[in-house]
Enzyme design. Structure first.
Site, PDB file in Angstrom:
ATOM      1  N   HIS A 499       0.826  -1.208   0.000  1.00 58.53           N
ATOM      2  CA  HIS A 499       0.000   0.000   0.000  1.00 58.53           C
ATOM      3  C   HIS A 499       0.864   1.264   0.000  1.00 58.53           C
ATOM      4  O   HIS A 499       0.914   1.990  -0.986  1.00 58.53           O
ATOM      5  CB  HIS A 499      -0.936  -0.028   1.211  1.00 58.53           C
ATOM      6  CG  HIS A 499      -1.877   1.128   1.256  1.00 58.53           C
ATOM      7  ND1 HIS A 499      -2.378   1.624   2.439  1.00 58.53           N
ATOM      8  CD2 HIS A 499      -2.408   1.915   0.288  1.00 58.53           C
ATOM      9  CE1 HIS A 499      -3.189   2.638   2.181  1.00 58.53           C
ATOM     10  NE2 HIS A 499      -3.210   2.840   0.883  1.00 58.53           N
ATOM     11  N   HIS A 504       1.505   4.834  -2.864  1.00 54.66           N
ATOM     12  CA  HIS A 504       1.649   6.222  -2.404  1.00 54.66           C
ATOM     13  C   HIS A 504       3.039   6.789  -2.686  1.00 54.66           C
ATOM     14  O   HIS A 504       3.185   7.820  -3.348  1.00 54.66           O
ATOM     15  CB  HIS A 504       1.373   6.301  -0.900  1.00 54.66           C
ATOM     16  CG  HIS A 504      -0.063   6.208  -0.541  1.00 54.66           C
ATOM     17  ND1 HIS A 504      -0.841   7.308  -0.275  1.00 54.66           N
ATOM     18  CD2 HIS A 504      -0.882   5.138  -0.400  1.00 54.66           C
ATOM     19  CE1 HIS A 504      -2.069   6.928   0.013  1.00 54.66           C
ATOM     20  NE2 HIS A 504      -2.125   5.604  -0.053  1.00 54.66           N
ATOM     21  N   HIS A 690      -3.993   0.704  -6.435  1.00 51.77           N
ATOM     22  CA  HIS A 690      -4.288   1.314  -5.136  1.00 51.77           C
ATOM     23  C   HIS A 690      -5.668   0.912  -4.638  1.00 51.77           C
ATOM     24  O   HIS A 690      -5.849   0.606  -3.454  1.00 51.77           O
ATOM     25  CB  HIS A 690      -4.177   2.836  -5.209  1.00 51.77           C
ATOM     26  CG  HIS A 690      -4.483   3.487  -3.896  1.00 51.77           C
ATOM     27  ND1 HIS A 690      -5.684   4.108  -3.645  1.00 51.77           N
ATOM     28  CD2 HIS A 690      -3.759   3.581  -2.750  1.00 51.77           C
ATOM     29  CE1 HIS A 690      -5.689   4.565  -2.400  1.00 51.77           C
ATOM     30  NE2 HIS A 690      -4.537   4.256  -1.842  1.00 51.77           N
ATOM     31  N   ASN A 694      -6.389  -0.887  -1.035  1.00 53.57           N
ATOM     32  CA  ASN A 694      -6.840   0.107  -0.053  1.00 53.57           C
ATOM     33  C   ASN A 694      -8.268  -0.108   0.441  1.00 53.57           C
ATOM     34  O   ASN A 694      -8.509  -0.143   1.639  1.00 53.57           O
ATOM     35  CB  ASN A 694      -6.723   1.518  -0.620  1.00 53.57           C
ATOM     36  CG  ASN A 694      -7.122   2.569   0.398  1.00 53.57           C
ATOM     37  OD1 ASN A 694      -6.401   2.802   1.368  1.00 53.57           O
ATOM     38  ND2 ASN A 694      -8.281   3.179   0.214  1.00 53.57           N
ATOM     39  N   ILE A 839      -6.757   8.930  -1.053  1.00 42.72           N
ATOM     40  CA  ILE A 839      -6.982   8.673   0.364  1.00 42.72           C
ATOM     41  C   ILE A 839      -6.097   7.528   0.818  1.00 42.72           C
ATOM     42  O   ILE A 839      -5.624   6.764  -0.017  1.00 42.72           O
ATOM     43  CB  ILE A 839      -8.463   8.347   0.639  1.00 42.72           C
ATOM     44  CG1 ILE A 839      -8.771   8.446   2.133  1.00 42.72           C
ATOM     45  CG2 ILE A 839      -8.845   6.988   0.067  1.00 42.72           C
ATOM     46  CD1 ILE A 839     -10.234   8.529   2.442  1.00 42.72           C
TER      47      ILE A 839
END
Length: 839
Positions: A499, A504, A690, A694, A839
């Site tokens: 993740h 990110h 993602h 997520n 997010i």
């Protein structure tokens, strides 16, 4: 074209900064009136007529005239203003405009639309930018029409404006950044620690060394700490370029308030409640855990009163006025409270859970380690072939028919197990799990290996024990605990590597390089920037509250202070081209190349939900990119000769991912094929990858027993009270081993926020503005992409309803795999692919 004294009518759409703070007493109109008079001026710039210096002619200062209340397309919080520009034929066609804000307060500029331009029709400027007082800028703010040009085709009068705007976004690499700045630059991760507060809060610098390589993050320019000149001091607010901080969006608002509230207010409030013994500090039974969703948890009045007024927390927690906080019931227990404990579900979540991108094909037995034996001794597996139940297959037959798979965390965790086990309340193993593919296409675990470093030192090899499946007696509890140690490894790897690192952190360098080197006029800028939305902002927030020293991740996950450092060790082996889904599946040995299949690969687990659904999404993105890129690049030489594009890629590789810049696998960006591959991988990472790792966090991990984040003790030895506890009370033994109550409450609070879609989320196949480009061919290709995604969603729904696919798609918990459905409503939906890592 225009007669002397001709006026062009325009409409400016903006959002006042204080729109969300406006009282319902009519003051909104007063706030809007502040924009009238001589508060905001615009000047049109010609794209076709140049001045004596070769730059597009600039029109007269023109001010906003009146509030337009009749515009039907206004969104929430948006206001429209009329404006009339003096313009005549000698000025040509407008292609850009200057804007100056003379007010002390900033506003968010959405768009300018010019109506009835002769032979041009409507000209649209999509802005989406914060505009501060003009004195705060070194150059006047400029915006371009929504046309698309590679650098060599830019209208000559706009060339210097295009170059100057990029130069202003790059800055000069010095000074501390201010809130209003728009500068994009690189720095290492040197702001996670806080050695001035305590030497225990010192953390290594990640990035810039072979010891701790890492992607770069956005530069803030804050000064060094007093204690360590290599560590950047903390700040109240972590700078991101102003337009990355989407203060006008609900998603950003929810995230920022929520995570800051959790780290600064909720976590201390929970801790005080536990310190005061006003709530039990342990779960004593599985029902205690289920009570979080059914009956709630009772907390003191002062803790409740501290938490509930917070805007996002009010939504996060449900209270009945009796000082009771309740979490929503996780999807994984909505049908059955106990199915999570089955071996079938344990295995299924490796291919349809929240971390479905780690399982590998096992091609040799016993498994081998890649750790250096000169440092770690013999790390070979101690699992024997004759101990495994392979449904009648011999080991050679199982290997030959590619029925063996492995979830292997041995090499990743073993170098850190000794340090982790020296921490307070942390005890763990490095794990290997062997799985067998049954005739019905589902997986079953056949062995788990739990390994510790030798007490005599690393060179003395690993101390390993092999645990086999068991259904009864104390052996079944030992097996349940062995699965928990595996899931703890998996939970930590998921959060820190799958993740945080792989989506990110890996994405941020591309965001920075794009804004530094690709003009808003550039076709690749228009293609990629929707997939960057809010990435830098959420990453800055993570550095401040989530992955920082003693932050939420270190508080709730097993590796504690080694958490992010471990992700640096994994980044050493990160490969950009392996982020492509087909390449990833082949590398992990769960698929083989097969040109006869629709996607060019054949899955070895026929219904591998993440892979099968992901390949559909991958193919749709690929088709979209393949249709878009040739609209602007006819030949390979066009790619080679695009100066902005070449500078962008060179810097993304050499600075953004500078610690890996010499790796041979980087695409050279010399061909159309290279360009398609690069853009495809970036879009895939930001969107579908993602989403897959997520939005299942709370649906699966909201039940801490299913996804524990830490382990606190090793397997009990015979003759100890802990061993007796395993015999007499397996629930208590399990709960005393995994994440304790306080970090569970904090973890659940975080992952509920992270798993929730905001009402203004923009999903794959959508844009936040339908006029993102004036190019009709690009718009048609994009519409086709959106339609294809709708078809794919219908196909995925049919798969989940197919009785022959229930084993892997629903499993014992009866939870269909919906994470790669492209669309979603707002909320905790367990579906939806946003465009970006928002997010």
């Amino acid at each position: 074209m225009f007669s002397a004294g001709h006026k062009i009518k325009g409409t400016v759409v903006l959002m006042p900064k204080n729109e969300l703070e406006v009282n319902p007493d009519g003051s909104a109109v007063d706030n809007l009136n502040a924009f009238l008079g001589r508060s905001v001026s615009l000047q049109l710039i010609s794209a076709t007529k140049a001045d004596a210096h070769g730059k597009g002619k600039v029109g007269k200062d023109t001010f906003l005239e009146g509030i337009n209340t009749s515009l039907p397309t206004l969104g929430a919080g948006e206001s429209a203003f009329n404006i009339h520009f003096e313009w005549d034929g000698s000025m040509g066609i407008p292609g850009a405009f200057y804007i100056k804000n003379y007010m002390q307060v900033e506003f968010f500029l959405k768009s300018l639309t010019l109506e009835a331009i002769s032979n041009q029709g409507t000209i649209r400027f999509v802005c989406n930018s914060w505009v501060y007082n003009t004195k705060l800028y070194k150059s006047v703010r400029i915006f371009f029409a929504n046309h698309t040009y590679v650098p060599s085709e830019t209208p000559a009068p706009l060339v210097s404006y295009r170059e100057e705007e990029l130069k202003s976004l790059r800055g000069n690499g010095t000074g501390e950044r201010k809130e209003y700045d728009r500068i994009y630059d690189y720095d290492v991760y040197n702001d996670l620690g806080n050695p001035d507060k305590s030497e225990k809060l010192a953390r290594p610098v990640l990035g810039g060394s072979s010891t701790f390589p890492y992607p770069r993050r956005g530069r803030t320019g804050r000064g060094p700490t007093v204690t360590d000149p290599n560590t950047e001091k903390q700040g109240e607010v972590f700078y991101v370029p102003r337009d990355e901080n989407l203060g006008h969006l609900k998603s950003k608002d929810a995230l920022e308030i929520g995570t800051k509230s959790l780290s600064q207010i909720v976590q201390p409030a929970f801790e005080s409640a536990f310190d005061l013994k006003s709530t039990p500090i342990e779960f004593h039974s599985f029902q205690d855990v289920h009570d979080l969703y059914e009956g709630g948890i009772k907390l003191p009045r002062d803790v409740i009163s501290t938490i509930i007024p917070l805007p996002v927390i009010k939504e996060l927690y449900r209270t009945d006025g009796q000082h009771i906080l309740k979490f929503p019931q996780p999807h994984v227990v909505q049908v059955s409270q106990s199915a999570w404990m089955t071996d079938e579900e344990f295995a299924r979540e490796m291919i349809a859970g929240v971390n479905p991108c780690v399982i590998r094909g096992l091609e040799e037995f016993p498994p081998k380690s890649n750790l250096d034996p000169a440092i770690y001794g013999d790390q070979s597996s101690k699992i024997t072939a004759d101990s495994l139940d392979l449904d009648g297959y011999t080991m050679d037959e199982a290997l030959g028919s590619r029925r063996l798979f492995m979830l292997d965390y041995h090499d990743i965790f073993m170098p850190y197990v000794r340090q982790i086990n020296q921490l307070n309340s942390a005890k763990t193993y490095a794990t290997r799990t062997i799985l067998f593919l049954r005739e019905d296409g589902t997986l079953k675990p056949v062995a788990i290996e739990l390994s510790l470093p030798h007490s005599a030192g690393d060179l003395s090899a690993a101390v390993s024990q092999v645990v086999l499946p068991a259904k009864e007696g104390v052996e079944s509890t030992i097996w349940l605990l062995a699965k928990a140690y595996v899931i703890v490894n998996d939970s930590c790897y998921h959060q820190l590597m799958s993740h945080w690192l792989n989506t990110h952190a890996a994405m941020e360098p591309f965001v920075i390089a794009t804004h530094r080197h690709l003009s808003v006029l550039h076709p690749i800028y228009k293609l990629l920037t929707p997939h960057y939305r809010n990435n830098m902002n959420i990453n800055a927030l993570a550095r401040q509250s989530l992955i920082n020293a003693n932050g939420i991740i270190e508080t709730t996950f097993l590796p504690s202070k080694y958490s992010v450092e471990m992700s640096s060790a994994v980044y050493k082996n990160w490969v950009f081209t392996d982020q492509a889904l087909p390449a990833d599946l082949i590398k992990r040995g769960v698929a083989i190349k097969d040109p006869s299949t629709p996607h060019g690969v054949r899955l070895l687990i026929e219904d591998y939900p993440y892979a099968a659904d992901g390949l559909e999404i991958w193919a749709a993105i690929k088709t979209w990119v393949q249709e878009y890129v040739p609209l602007y690049y006819a030949r390979d030489d066009d790619v080679k000769n695009d100066s902005e594009l070449q500078h962008w890629w060179k810097e993304a590789v050499e600075k953004g991912h500078g610690d890996l810049k010499d790796k041979p696998w980087w695409p050279k960006l010399q061909t159309l094929e290279d360009l398609v591959e690069v853009c495809l991988i970036i879009i895939w990472i930001a969107s579908a990858l993602h989403a897959a790792v997520n939005f299942g966090q709370y649906p699966y991990g909201g039940l801490i027993m299913n996804r524990p984040t830490a382990s606190r003790r090793l397997l009990p030895e015979k003759g100890t009270p802990e061993y007796e506890e395993m015999i007499n009370n397996h629930e208590k033994a399990y709960l005393r081993t995994i994440t304790s109550k306080l970090p569970t409450l904090i973890s659940l609070s975080v992952i509920e926020i992270l798993s929730t879609h905001a009402s203004d989320e923009v999903y794959l196949g959508q844009r936040d503005n339908p006029h993102w480009t004036s190019d009709s061919k690009a718009l048609q290709a994009f519409q086709k992409f959106g339609n294809k995604l709708k078809e794919i969603e219908e196909k995925l729904v049919r798969r989940n309803n197919d009785p022959s696919l229930q084993g892997n798609r629903l499993g014992p918990v009866q939870l269909p795999y919906t994470l790669l459905y492209p669309s979603s409503e707002e909320g905790l939906t367990f579906r939806g692919i946003p465009n970006s890592i928002s997010i």
